[in-house]
Motif scaffolding. Sequence first.
Motif, PDB file in Angstrom:
ATOM      1  N   ARG A   3       8.077  41.915  24.587  1.00  0.00           N
ATOM      2  CA  ARG A   3       8.775  40.843  23.913  1.00  0.00           C
ATOM      3  C   ARG A   3       8.709  41.041  22.412  1.00  0.00           C
ATOM      4  N   ALA A   4       9.818  40.774  21.746  1.00  0.00           N
ATOM      5  CA  ALA A   4       9.891  41.022  20.310  1.00  0.00           C
ATOM      6  C   ALA A   4       9.544  39.793  19.487  1.00  0.00           C
ATOM      7  N   TYR A   5       9.332  38.662  20.148  1.00  0.00           N
ATOM      8  CA  TYR A   5       9.091  37.434  19.406  1.00  0.00           C
ATOM      9  C   TYR A   5       7.646  37.411  18.943  1.00  0.00           C
ATOM     10  N   THR A   6       7.426  37.463  17.656  1.00  0.00           N
ATOM     11  CA  THR A   6       6.064  37.569  17.157  1.00  0.00           C
ATOM     12  C   THR A   6       5.742  36.577  16.046  1.00  0.00           C
ATOM     13  N   ASP A   7       6.599  35.599  15.812  1.00  0.00           N
ATOM     14  CA  ASP A   7       6.343  34.759  14.633  1.00  0.00           C
ATOM     15  C   ASP A   7       6.456  33.273  14.926  1.00  0.00           C
ATOM     16  N   GLY A   8       5.994  32.826  16.076  1.00  0.00           N
ATOM     17  CA  GLY A   8       5.950  31.398  16.324  1.00  0.00           C
ATOM     18  C   GLY A   8       6.969  30.936  17.332  1.00  0.00           C
ATOM     19  N   ALA A   9       7.017  29.648  17.510  1.00  0.00           N
ATOM     20  CA  ALA A   9       7.809  29.076  18.597  1.00  0.00           C
ATOM     21  C   ALA A   9       9.290  29.011  18.314  1.00  0.00           C
ATOM     22  N   GLY A  10       9.699  29.160  17.069  1.00  0.00           N
ATOM     23  CA  GLY A  10      11.116  29.075  16.766  1.00  0.00           C
ATOM     24  C   GLY A  10      11.555  27.647  16.504  1.00  0.00           C
ATOM     25  N   LEU A  11      12.851  27.424  16.595  1.00  0.00           N
ATOM     26  CA  LEU A  11      13.407  26.111  16.280  1.00  0.00           C
ATOM     27  C   LEU A  11      13.186  25.135  17.429  1.00  0.00           C
ATOM     28  N   ASP A  12      13.048  23.886  17.079  1.00  0.00           N
ATOM     29  CA  ASP A  12      12.845  22.853  18.079  1.00  0.00           C
ATOM     30  C   ASP A  12      14.008  22.807  19.060  1.00  0.00           C
ATOM     31  N   ALA A  13      15.225  22.993  18.540  1.00  0.00           N
ATOM     32  CA  ALA A  13      16.416  22.915  19.394  1.00  0.00           C
ATOM     33  C   ALA A  13      16.456  24.025  20.434  1.00  0.00           C
ATOM     34  N   GLU A  14      15.728  25.117  20.196  1.00  0.00           N
ATOM     35  CA  GLU A  14      15.725  26.237  21.129  1.00  0.00           C
ATOM     36  C   GLU A  14      14.841  25.975  22.340  1.00  0.00           C
ATOM     37  N   GLN A  15      14.096  24.871  22.313  1.00  0.00           N
ATOM     38  CA  GLN A  15      13.116  24.632  23.361  1.00  0.00           C
ATOM     39  C   GLN A  15      13.330  23.329  24.121  1.00  0.00           C
ATOM     40  N   LYS A  16      14.238  22.516  23.659  1.00  0.00           N
ATOM     41  CA  LYS A  16      14.470  21.251  24.347  1.00  0.00           C
ATOM     42  C   LYS A  16      15.355  21.454  25.571  1.00  0.00           C
ATOM     43  N   PHE A  17      15.227  20.554  26.521  1.00  0.00           N
ATOM     44  CA  PHE A  17      16.092  20.606  27.691  1.00  0.00           C
ATOM     45  C   PHE A  17      16.449  19.183  28.103  1.00  0.00           C
ATOM     46  N   GLN A  18      17.607  19.066  28.728  1.00  0.00           N
ATOM     47  CA  GLN A  18      18.077  17.767  29.192  1.00  0.00           C
ATOM     48  C   GLN A  18      17.772  17.575  30.674  1.00  0.00           C
ATOM     49  N   ASP A  19      17.949  18.625  31.458  1.00  0.00           N
ATOM     50  CA  ASP A  19      17.626  18.550  32.872  1.00  0.00           C
ATOM     51  C   ASP A  19      17.379  19.947  33.425  1.00  0.00           C
ATOM     52  N   ALA A  20      16.770  19.979  34.593  1.00  0.00           N
ATOM     53  CA  ALA A  20      16.470  21.233  35.273  1.00  0.00           C
ATOM     54  C   ALA A  20      17.120  21.211  36.644  1.00  0.00           C
ATOM     55  N   LEU A  21      17.826  22.270  36.965  1.00  0.00           N
ATOM     56  CA  LEU A  21      18.431  22.417  38.282  1.00  0.00           C
ATOM     57  C   LEU A  21      17.493  23.288  39.109  1.00  0.00           C
TER      58      LEU A  21
END
Length: 436
Positions: free
Chosen positions: A56-74
């Motif tokens: 994984r190339a992500y090495t600098d934190g969780a990112g933006l809040d909008a990238e992690q929110k969800f409305q529902d799960a199928l």
Amino acid sequence: MKLRNLFLAGIAAFAMASCSNEVEGIDNGGDNSNAEKNAVMQFRFAYGSNNASEVRAYTDGAGLDAEQKFQDALLVGVYSDGKTKAFVKTIKRSEFTPIAATTDPASDGKYYQSTPFNVTAGEINTYVILNPTTAMTTALNAYNDKSTTVTQVETTLKGLQVTAIADATANDKFIMYGKTLGQTLLEKETTPVSVAVDRIVAKMKEETAKTVYENITKGATEGDLDKAVTITLNGYAFTNLTDKSNLVYQNDKKVTDFIATSIFDGVTDKAYTYKTMGTVNDESQINYCFENENAVGSHPGSNITSIVYRATITATGINDTEGTKGANVYVYNNKIYNYTQLQAAFKGLTLGDDATITEYDALGIRKYAAGQCYYRKDIMTAGAEKVIKRNNLYKLKVATVNKIGFPTTIPATDPTMMLLNLEVNPWTINNNAFDL
């Protein structure tokens, strides 16, 4: 640090989110011809990877809040025996509780857990889509409360596509997908089923902080210039971005070709749309795109997503004043000229200052229109693969500039040239002194 750690770091705000308490999908308490509802399942998911070996190339934190929110799960549960009826549930955000734990296999510290619900005991495969589109929900709801095989459901999942990057990256509704196979739901017990989900997009962030580089003494192909120049980076563009993606990554189902305006074919100098250079922490420098390692392409640049930097060359005595800043810059035999100087140095030059870059290139002269030059660099995954992978962050920045770029977005090499110099030999004097 693992990506899943980093993505989880900033999502405490989820506890404040509020959505409808309505739970759509099946009612698992009803009487039907299915096996007895003799077990309880508690679904939970975490942001992470279903492929532990994938770098994984992500090495600098969780990112933006909008990238992690969800409305529902199928949620789709399919029994391995192909006989017990499958279940499909749409679970709203309000039905999940963030839970901190260090022993959960789907996370390294935090996951989201649903309220328990009744199910039939047995071995199941669990598939989940966060923020599904209407088409995804409709396609999978067809399996609800029916005897269904794993193959049938996975075939449907593999047929689901997203045809616009905006659909996969809507604010607070990033589409994510994950699965857990072979989980056993125990009779008369509550079984937690954990799934790690990945965003189906990749994220690129241009982070160049310095844009002006002075005392550049090398030409595009490393030759020593006769004078130092200043290079100013003023824009960047991406090449070979795909126009759609599959929900489920798969090698055997290709996405379509690259977006026409982004294609790099190694031959055509395209007029890309350049973004303005920004600052390291500027969110406007973030660009989302689909993976391209399974793209179909018919040109030499296939499967290579790259970044093109546009820059301006400033040379003393050439285009370094207010009146000359838009002048063309010429490089011939590693010497830098304006047009007037070039005429004096290149005897018999018939091309005008308005002649094309290609026409000048045929003479071994590099014409930089208005002093613009370009650099193209392949974007790599894990420093080796020239592909873009989903749920990877690609941090892009220029560390140094050591030479001027090329006149177009097509990197060229210096042609093999011969320079003919003619010299009229002086008379060879033969002194014959006679003694008579």
